[in-house]
Design a protein around this motif. Structure first.
Motif, PDB file in Angstrom:
ATOM      1  N   CYS A 159     -25.606  26.950 -39.209  1.00 55.26           N
ATOM      2  CA  CYS A 159     -24.428  27.659 -38.696  1.00 55.26           C
ATOM      3  C   CYS A 159     -23.847  28.534 -39.802  1.00 55.26           C
ATOM      4  CB  CYS A 159     -23.378  26.666 -38.193  1.00 55.26           C
ATOM      5  SG  CYS A 159     -21.914  27.486 -37.526  1.00 55.26           S
ATOM      6  N   ALA A 206     -19.263  29.728 -37.345  1.00 53.61           N
ATOM      7  CA  ALA A 206     -18.918  29.002 -36.129  1.00 53.61           C
ATOM      8  C   ALA A 206     -18.106  29.890 -35.200  1.00 53.61           C
ATOM      9  CB  ALA A 206     -18.125  27.747 -36.479  1.00 53.61           C
ATOM     10  N   TRP A 231     -20.271  22.955 -34.004  1.00 52.90           N
ATOM     11  CA  TRP A 231     -20.559  23.531 -35.303  1.00 52.90           C
ATOM     12  C   TRP A 231     -19.317  23.766 -36.150  1.00 52.90           C
ATOM     13  CZ3 TRP A 231     -25.276  23.157 -36.782  1.00 52.90           C
ATOM     14  CH2 TRP A 231     -26.342  23.325 -35.893  1.00 52.90           C
ATOM     15  N   ARG A 237     -20.225  34.278 -33.331  1.00 54.94           N
ATOM     16  CA  ARG A 237     -20.974  33.056 -33.634  1.00 54.94           C
ATOM     17  C   ARG A 237     -22.339  33.481 -34.163  1.00 54.94           C
ATOM     18  NH1 ARG A 237     -25.068  30.016 -31.068  1.00 54.94           N
ATOM     19  NH2 ARG A 237     -24.828  27.738 -31.023  1.00 54.94           N
ATOM     20  N   THR A 248     -18.828  26.009 -39.838  1.00 57.81           N
ATOM     21  CA  THR A 248     -19.559  26.934 -40.694  1.00 57.81           C
ATOM     22  C   THR A 248     -20.156  26.178 -41.885  1.00 57.81           C
ATOM     23  OG1 THR A 248     -18.176  28.809 -40.053  1.00 57.81           O
ATOM     24  CG2 THR A 248     -19.361  28.990 -42.137  1.00 57.81           C
TER      25      THR A 248
END
Length: 314
Positions: free
Chosen positions: A119, A122, A282, A306, A284
């Motif tokens: 990720c 996010a 998620w 995203r 980040t």
């Protein structure tokens, strides 16, 4: 039906791993001489690493360990952008749409055994990656439905020559060389035809379930619902049916003998998979590794930007 215990991915953070909250700390945890990664992943089915401060520029050594033979997304059917050495964006469908559960390349002759998700950013809201235990998905289906798939499936792709619905054959096989495409397909037991307009039709017979090579568990392992127009929604299915016959759709699916799969069965499969899934929300910098045979994955709708990157290995 016997009730199966609830399965959850295994989460690992710096505190539980006993290492610094850095990318180097994660790499130390992965390589510290504990249980082999293959055994840990087989047992857990999905591993989520969070809190290690991962950034795109720190991914390479971690990917090299997690995915020792990183694969190209050749013969993939979803739209993606290649952003590095066999590193891709996750499926680039509009954010308002949910992507139903599936195992990567389960319609193909060969599929990756591991998938890694990172990720980079996010979403503002939503955007989870749901994951589902493939045995639970199979056990949760109506027995009449799962039994009907015992003989397998027939997948058909119509890949245009640069303009049209869906993906081109050039994007799908990452080449503009017809001979190279034919060499690839010759090793997959697929049937294919070049059409007068330059497009390519590919037909493949594949199983609906497989047994995990280590655990022996039988899992639901196909993309019947994703390739069936009915699972796209009533309006979309009606619009497609109005402009082209099923055999000319960018992708379609039938039973192995060519007989149609009832639309309500495709919707049932889709809905059961999503209802049986566990959401990985998620943050980040999170990274997730999944066993692509044991676990299916998808995407929840989201708002805001995203960016999740994906890589795979055999």
């Amino acid at each position: 039906m016997e009730t199966r215990r609830r399965w959850l991915p295994t989460e690992i953070d710096p505190e539980t791993a006993g290492v610094p909250a850095t990318p180097e700390g994660l790499l130390r945890h992965l390589t510290d001489g504990g249980a082999p990664l293959e055994d840990r992943l087989t047992e857990a089915k999905a591993l989520v690493f969070r809190g290690f401060g991962l950034r795109p520029d720190a991914l390479e050594p971690i990917m090299n360990f997690l995915l020792p033979n990183r694969l190209a997304y050749v013969h993939g059917n979803s739209p993606r952008t290649k952003v590095g050495a066999n590193l891709y964006t996750s499926t680039e469908y509009p954010p308002e749409f949910v992507i139903s559960m599936h195992n990567e390349l389960s319609y193909a002759a060969k599929w990756p055994t591991r998938l890694m998700f990172f990720c980079e950013q996010a979403a503002e809201t939503g955007g989870a990656t749901p994951v589902v235990d493939g045995t639970l998905w199979l056990d949760s289906l109506d027995p009449e439905v799962s039994a009907a798939f015992a003989a397998g499936l027939r997948y058909t792709q119509n890949l245009h020559d640069g303009y049209g619905l869906g993906k081109s054959w050039q994007d799908t096989f990452e080449t503009g060389d017809r001979a190279e495409v034919e060499r690839f397909l010759a090793g997959t037991e697929a049937e294919w035809t070049w059409k007068p307009d330059g497009s390519l039709r590919v037909t493949q017979l594949r199983p609906a379930t497989v047994k995990h090579p280590v655990t022996g568990e039988e899992v639901w392992f196909n993309q019947a619902d994703q390739w069936h127009a009915a699972a796209l929604g009533d309006d979309t299915a009606a619009a497609l049916a109005a402009i082209m016959p099923p055999e000319d759709l960018p992708q379609s699916v039938a039973f192995a003998d060519g007989s149609p799969i009832p639309g309500e069965w495709a919707v049932h499969i889709r809905d059961v998979g999503l209802a049986s899934a566990v959401d990985v929300d998620w943050r980040t910098g999170d990274l997730m590794l999944i066993d692509n045979i044991a676990v299916g994955h998808g995407r929840r709708s989201f708002t805001g930007k995203r960016r999740v990157l994906v890589a795979m290995s055999d």
